[in-house]
Design an enzyme around this catalytic site. Structure first.
Site, PDB file in Angstrom:
ATOM      1  N   ARG A 114      50.000 -38.368 -21.608  1.00  0.00           N
ATOM      2  CA  ARG A 114      48.870 -38.823 -22.429  1.00  0.00           C
ATOM      3  C   ARG A 114      47.932 -37.663 -22.738  1.00  0.00           C
ATOM      4  NH1 ARG A 114      49.680 -44.178 -22.524  1.00  0.00           N
ATOM      5  NH2 ARG A 114      50.660 -45.049 -20.648  1.00  0.00           N
ATOM      6  N   ILE A 133      44.582 -35.698 -23.259  1.00  0.00           N
ATOM      7  CA  ILE A 133      43.337 -35.749 -22.482  1.00  0.00           C
ATOM      8  C   ILE A 133      42.162 -36.212 -23.348  1.00  0.00           C
ATOM      9  CG2 ILE A 133      42.463 -33.391 -22.873  1.00  0.00           C
ATOM     10  CD1 ILE A 133      42.141 -33.191 -19.796  1.00  0.00           C
ATOM     11  N   ASN A 138      50.981 -30.133 -35.309  1.00  0.00           N
ATOM     12  CA  ASN A 138      49.987 -29.238 -35.889  1.00  0.00           C
ATOM     13  C   ASN A 138      50.491 -27.808 -35.778  1.00  0.00           C
ATOM     14  OD1 ASN A 138      48.186 -31.366 -36.392  1.00  0.00           O
ATOM     15  ND2 ASN A 138      47.358 -31.247 -34.314  1.00  0.00           N
ATOM     16  N   HIS A 172      54.264 -29.145 -29.626  1.00  0.00           N
ATOM     17  CA  HIS A 172      54.151 -30.516 -29.117  1.00  0.00           C
ATOM     18  C   HIS A 172      54.017 -31.428 -30.316  1.00  0.00           C
ATOM     19  CE1 HIS A 172      50.215 -28.568 -29.325  1.00  0.00           C
ATOM     20  NE2 HIS A 172      49.734 -29.738 -29.715  1.00  0.00           N
ATOM     21  N   MET A 173      54.505 -32.639 -30.142  1.00  0.00           N
ATOM     22  CA  MET A 173      54.397 -33.663 -31.173  1.00  0.00           C
ATOM     23  C   MET A 173      53.437 -34.729 -30.678  1.00  0.00           C
ATOM     24  SD  MET A 173      57.508 -35.564 -33.074  1.00  0.00           S
ATOM     25  CE  MET A 173      58.140 -36.212 -31.558  1.00  0.00           C
ATOM     26  N   HIS A 174      52.445 -35.048 -31.499  1.00  0.00           N
ATOM     27  CA  HIS A 174      51.508 -36.123 -31.160  1.00  0.00           C
ATOM     28  C   HIS A 174      52.136 -37.460 -31.567  1.00  0.00           C
ATOM     29  CE1 HIS A 174      47.786 -33.530 -30.746  1.00  0.00           C
ATOM     30  NE2 HIS A 174      48.563 -32.710 -31.432  1.00  0.00           N
TER      31      HIS A 174
HETATM   32  P1  DGP Z   1      46.849 -29.444 -30.947  1.00  0.00           P
HETATM   33  O1  DGP Z   1      45.514 -29.395 -31.654  1.00  0.00           O
HETATM   34  O2  DGP Z   1      47.907 -30.039 -31.834  1.00  0.00           O
HETATM   35  O3  DGP Z   1      47.231 -28.109 -30.354  1.00  0.00           O
HETATM   36  O4  DGP Z   1      46.686 -30.492 -29.783  1.00  0.00           O
HETATM   37  C1  DGP Z   1      46.463 -30.130 -28.457  1.00  0.00           C
HETATM   38  C2  DGP Z   1      46.156 -31.411 -27.715  1.00  0.00           C
HETATM   39  O5  DGP Z   1      46.266 -31.139 -26.339  1.00  0.00           O
HETATM   40  C3  DGP Z   1      44.752 -31.956 -27.949  1.00  0.00           C
HETATM   41  O6  DGP Z   1      44.863 -33.229 -28.601  1.00  0.00           O
HETATM   42  C4  DGP Z   1      44.155 -32.108 -26.571  1.00  0.00           C
HETATM   43  C5  DGP Z   1      45.352 -31.957 -25.659  1.00  0.00           C
HETATM   44  N1  DGP Z   1      45.067 -31.282 -24.406  1.00  0.00           N
HETATM   45  C6  DGP Z   1      44.439 -30.083 -24.243  1.00  0.00           C
HETATM   46  N2  DGP Z   1      44.378 -29.761 -22.948  1.00  0.00           N
HETATM   47  C7  DGP Z   1      44.977 -30.783 -22.268  1.00  0.00           C
HETATM   48  C8  DGP Z   1      45.228 -31.016 -20.883  1.00  0.00           C
HETATM   49  O7  DGP Z   1      44.900 -30.228 -19.991  1.00  0.00           O
HETATM   50  N3  DGP Z   1      45.855 -32.172 -20.567  1.00  0.00           N
HETATM   51  C9  DGP Z   1      46.246 -33.077 -21.514  1.00  0.00           C
HETATM   52  N4  DGP Z   1      46.855 -34.181 -21.089  1.00  0.00           N
HETATM   53  N5  DGP Z   1      46.036 -32.882 -22.829  1.00  0.00           N
HETATM   54  C10 DGP Z   1      45.413 -31.741 -23.195  1.00  0.00           C
END
Ligand code: DGP
Length: 114
Positions: free
Chosen positions: A29, A31, A87, A100-102
């Site tokens: 999930r 964060i 992104n 990564h894929m959202h």
């Molecule tokens: P992007 O902008 O596409 O690089 O998305 C990176 C995503 O990663 C952003 O939606 C927040 C998430 N994220 C950043 N740090 C952490 C973390 O430590 N744990 C988790 N679960 N998500 C994180």
């Protein structure tokens, strides 16, 4: 290459709410969720951006989409629908340089892209 934040999650050096794992992929999930369901589908190998993908990664990317489909079913959002997003770099607002894929869903999403 220095270890990315997501590699540290994959290596269990940082905690995460993991919802799916196989030999090549981890999903956990986000964060900072932007929707009721917001899961990141991450390959275990480090690839910085979509620009760094090569033809040898085609199967892996396909498996990421199949993993997303499985998570959507698990989360109960498959029928209503969801969005899958990569992104890339500055204009794509990429913050973590480990592809990564959202997977976003669980509510009516707005627009189609930007
Ligand atoms: P992007 O902008 O596409 O690089 O998305 C990176 C995503 O990663 C952003 O939606 C927040 C998430 N994220 C950043 N740090 C952490 C973390 O430590 N744990 C988790 N679960 N998500 C994180």
């Amino acid at each position: 290459m220095s270890e990315t934040l997501f590699s540290r999650i994959i290596n269990r050096e940082l905690p995460a709410d993991i919802v799916y794992e196989d030999d090549e992929i981890l999903a956990f999930r986000d964060i900072n969720p932007q929707a009721p369901v917001h899961v990141l589908i991450v390959p275990k190998i480090e690839i910085a951006t979509v620009n760094d993908l090569e033809s040898e990664h085609a199967e892996l990317i396909g498996k990421m989409v199949l993993a997303a489909k499985q998570v959507a079913i698990q989360e109960g959002i498959a029928q209503d629908g969801y969005r899958l997003v990569f992104n890339c770099n500055k204009h794509g607002c990429q913050l973590v340089f480990h592809i990564h894929m959202h997977l976003l869903g669980g509510k009516q999403l707005r627009g189609s892209a930007a």
